[in-house]
Enzyme design. Structure first.
Site, PDB file in Angstrom:
ATOM      1  N   ASP A  56       0.874  -1.164   0.000  1.00 27.36           N
ATOM      2  CA  ASP A  56       0.000   0.000   0.000  1.00 27.36           C
ATOM      3  C   ASP A  56       0.918   1.222   0.000  1.00 27.36           C
ATOM      4  OD1 ASP A  56      -2.215   1.649   0.121  1.00 27.36           O
ATOM      5  OD2 ASP A  56      -3.185   0.530   1.718  1.00 27.36           O
ATOM      6  N   TRP A  57       0.391   2.348  -0.435  1.00 26.63           N
ATOM      7  CA  TRP A  57       1.234   3.525  -0.680  1.00 26.63           C
ATOM      8  C   TRP A  57       1.895   4.007   0.619  1.00 26.63           C
ATOM      9  CZ3 TRP A  57       0.058   1.312  -4.684  1.00 26.63           C
ATOM     10  CH2 TRP A  57       0.180   1.840  -5.971  1.00 26.63           C
TER      11      TRP A  57
END
Length: 777
Positions: free
Chosen positions: A226-227
């Protein structure tokens, strides 16, 4: 999709260690690094649970807006999920996107979960089968599906740090199950979550990332973070992560992974495996020269019609007393409710897209009912925390006169570094502003449509100067703690009220101080036309209902309530909506309530009204779909994929303890396994239709249940046939499902593949919901 592995290894052998490592960190926010000398082109990623946004969060780059994922699960139709996936894949191909960051397949552990609307269901089997269908559909278009967020990311509160404490049996049987089925359906990418599980951050969780995902399940795709979820170098690389996103200064891998290999902290063979996975992904999506490209596919011309049909199929008829629905063409219809005039087509956060249009219930019902029905419209109450975006039909670009605004980027000396016409009044930038920008300025000429007090607002974190005609305001707005996405979806707001005359244009200007290197910039101008005080507006709505043949009240939530970045604190409808429904129902016995929400809400008035239609967050064609169902042009084909509780008593909390742990002490008892019958307003699987069904026979053999049903009504219908089992004497749980369709008086026999994890000798029951089971075998 199989690819030539020897060809991939030949390309890998041409790369230096530095080049291999550079493949493992994004080139920017939405892309991976190309290496032209081996034929590797740029690979583009995009958010996508409710549609493929592309690389810009910008009204100039529109996308199809699908019904929310929970609505898709409400169809109980993996085949339809596959068709929806293929339509997503076609959109991605049209936008040059290779990797769609969807589906989101965490579970509805609690109805308070902020991202509830973005996930499919409370049940692992229903979630798994809908997810597998969606994955197959997306990838049939040559686009990678990315199943997320692996694993235990079922809450938003402190989502980047909380520690989900889940026992091994529950983790395997409940929370991992949808991911396993999606991987076995061939998913080309999986996204690792921010949170911890049992003490270990997911991006460093070797037992789950390598031991379960890659070794036990044989996943050969790319495991992407995930970012900003990767916060270490060697620990995350050794755990099994393959790709660090996004590419930005300070990346843990780009700046440290080569050194970690040379220091012996990470084996180069491990780097080779990760780089090979990136090359395999590129080959699958047609971004690696010398490998077959996917067959051409494009968004079909009838895509809006498909979305309209999908939204109608997902609608769940919860209550219908005395045949209140379908509506007989009323001569006078009162359309009431805040969500009738400010419709919620989608939830907030990374699932958000910019549709070309959104059909409101007002538009849909006017078209469906025609000129023969007098339609009156009242908001009734004002529950929104923030003003709606300044409407373009009132605003003109002061430079060109076109509908919209002028957006300018100014340097410290006031020089214009960039200027553009925009057809929006809310803006979001992931970087992307001209270098040297010190201020961002929005200018418009606004022509009011009515005399009176007009309310304008600036919404966003930062320092602002706002001018409306002669009124000015200088404000500094901040958000106390919270998730970065919260600053996007429910930012602080400052309002300015101005007395204006209809038809006289006035200047509106907003100036925002810009800090160099800002990762995220989000702000906008809100507006509310002159309006009655809320007590008077409610009274006017009730009088309109009293004078009408029937009343349709559209209530619900909005992205102040349902969004990534924060959980809900209550299941109650915002503001005075409950009061509005009860008052309208008292004034008109033919009151139909349409609930426009993605997650359960309390409905204390549900027995006071003639009918309740649950419309979800139904996407861009939602207004037409709701009108189709209300008038009987379409069957309300949805069934609840999650339990609707009577009250908040006993619901599971999404909030971690003070020590950061989130105990899943309930084990597998979530959803329908968690609630006692008296705690349930509407049970899992529930949904009425415009016809009736008789369940005639159930035969179970070789892991398949054959169920015969008969349509005993006077119109064609669609039934979601549900099978439940109680293995080893445990409580009933979903074992399989299939969709039956039959003409009036007709029969249909469906084959229901039962859960392969069921032990032999189980009793199987079939029926219309967990609370309405009619046959046993």
């Amino acid at each position: 999709m199989s690819v030539d592995e020897s060809g991939l290894r030949e390309r890998l052998a041409e790369l230096t260690l530095e080049e291999k490592v550079h493949l493992l960190t994004g080139a920017g926010f939405w892309s991976l690094r190309p290496i032209p000398r081996i034929g590797l082109r740029e690979v583009v990623l995009s958010d996508g649970p409710s549609g493929v946004r592309g690389t810009a969060w910008d009204e100039r780059s529109t996308s199809l807006l699908f019904p929310c994922p929970t609505a898709l699960a409400a169809t109980w139709d993996p085949g339809l999920a596959e068709r929806a996936g293929r339509l997503n894949g076609a959109q991605a191909r049209d936008k040059g996107v290779h990797v769609q960051l969807a589906p989101t397949i965490n579970l509805h552990r609690t109805p308070l979960g902020g991202r509830h609307f973005e996930n499919y269901s409370e049940d692992p089997l229903l979630t798994a089968r809908i997810a597998a269908g969606f994955v197959r559909g997306v990838q049939s278009a040559g686009v990678a599906a990315t199943v997320k967020h692996f694993v235990g990311n079922d809450s938003e509160t402190a989502r980047m740090s909380y520690d989900a404490r889940i026992d091994g049996e529950t983790l395997d049987a409940v929370y991992l199950r949808p991911f396993e089925d999606a991987v076995k359906a061939g998913a080309w990418a999986v996204m690792a979550a921010y949170n911890k599980v049992n003490g270990t951050t997911m991006t460093e969780h070797r037992p789950l990332l390598t031991g379960v995902l890659k070794e036990r399940w044989g996943f050969d795709g790319v495991l992407v973070s995930d970012w900003t979820a990767i916060r270490s170098t060697a620990a995350s690389a050794n755990a099994g992560m393959d790709l660090e996103m996004p590419g930005m200064p300070g990346n843990a891998w780009r700046d440290g992974l080569v050194e970690a290999v040379r220091a012996g902290e990470v084996a180069e063979d491990l780097i080779d495996d990760k780089a090979l996975r990136i090359l395999r992904l590129a080959a699958r999506v047609g971004a690696l020269d010398g490998f077959p490209e996917p067959a051409p596919v494009t968004t079909p011309a009838d895509a809006p019609a498909q979305l309209r049909s999908l939204a109608a199929r997902a609608c769940v008829l919860l209550r219908n007393e005395g045949g209140a629905l379908p509506l007989d063409a009323p001569r006078r219809l009162a359309l009431i409710g805040p969500n009738a005039v400010r419709f919620s087509a989608q939830g907030g956060g990374s699932a958000h897209v910019n549709p070309e249009h959104v059909v409101s219930p007002v538009d849909g019902l006017r078209r469906a009912l025609g000129a023969g029905t007098e339609l009156t419209v009242h908001a009734g109450v004002y529950p929104h925390e923030r003003l709606a975006e300044l409407p373009l039909d009132l605003a003109a670009d002061p430079e060109t006169g076109e509908p919209g605004v002028r957006l300018e980027f100014l340097g410290a000396d006031g020089a214009v570094l960039g200027s553009e016409h925009r057809e929006a009044a809310r803006f979001l930038f992931f970087g992307g502003v001209p270098e040297g920008t010190a201020r961002i300025v929005v200018r418009a000429r606004v022509t009011p449509a009515a005399d009176g007090v007009h309310t304008f607002a600036v919404a966003g974190v930062g320092e602002y100067d706002m001018r409306v005609a002669e009124a000015t305001a200088t404000v500094s707005l901040d958000l106390d703690g919270g998730d970065p996405v919260e600053a996007m979806m429910r930012p602080p707001e400052h309002r300015v009220e101005v007395e204006l005359a209809a038809g006289r244009a006035v200047p509106v200007e907003l100036r925002r101080a810009h800090r160099p290197g800002s990762f995220l910039t989000a702000f906008g101008i809100g507006y509310h036309e002159p309006h009655l005080p809320e007590d008077e507006e409610l009274a006017a709505a009730v009088e309109a209902a009293r004078a009408a043949d029937a009343a349709v009240v559209v209530v619900g939530t909005n992205d102040d309530v349902e969004s990534e970045g924060f959980d809900r604190t209550t299941l109650a409808l915002p503001g005075r909506q409950d009061e509005l429904v009860s008052a309208v129902a008292a004034a008109n016995p033919r009151t139909v309530v349409v609930v426009n929400a993605g997650a359960p809400v309390l409905m204390p008035w549900r027995d006071e009204v003639a009918a309740v239609l649950w419309a979800w967050l139904p996407g861009q064609e939602g207004g037409d779909a709701v009108a189709d169902v209300l008038t009987g042009a379409a069957e309300p084909g949805g069934r609840l994929p999650t339990t609707f509780p009577v009250s908040e008593d006993g619901i599971l909390s999404p909030v971690p303890a003070e020590d950061g742990t989130l105990p899943y002490a309930e084990g597998a008892a979530i959803g329908y396994l968690h609630y006692a019958p008296e705690q349930v307003a509407y049970p899992f699987g529930h949904g009425l239709g415009y016809t009736t069904w008789e369940y005639e026979s159930l035969v179970v053999a070789d892991g398949v249940a054959e169920v015969t049903v008969r349509n005993t009504g006077d119109r064609p219908g669609r039934e979601a046939v549900q099978c439940y089992a109680s293995p080893d004497g445990r409580p009933l749980r979903l074992a399989g499902f299939a969709v039956a369709e039959a003409a009036a008086g007709g029969r249909a026999t469906v084959r229901v593949p039962l859960d392969e994890r069921l032990p032999g000798g189980c009793t199987v029951r079939a029926g219309r919901s967990i609370a309405d089971l009619r046959l046993t075998a």
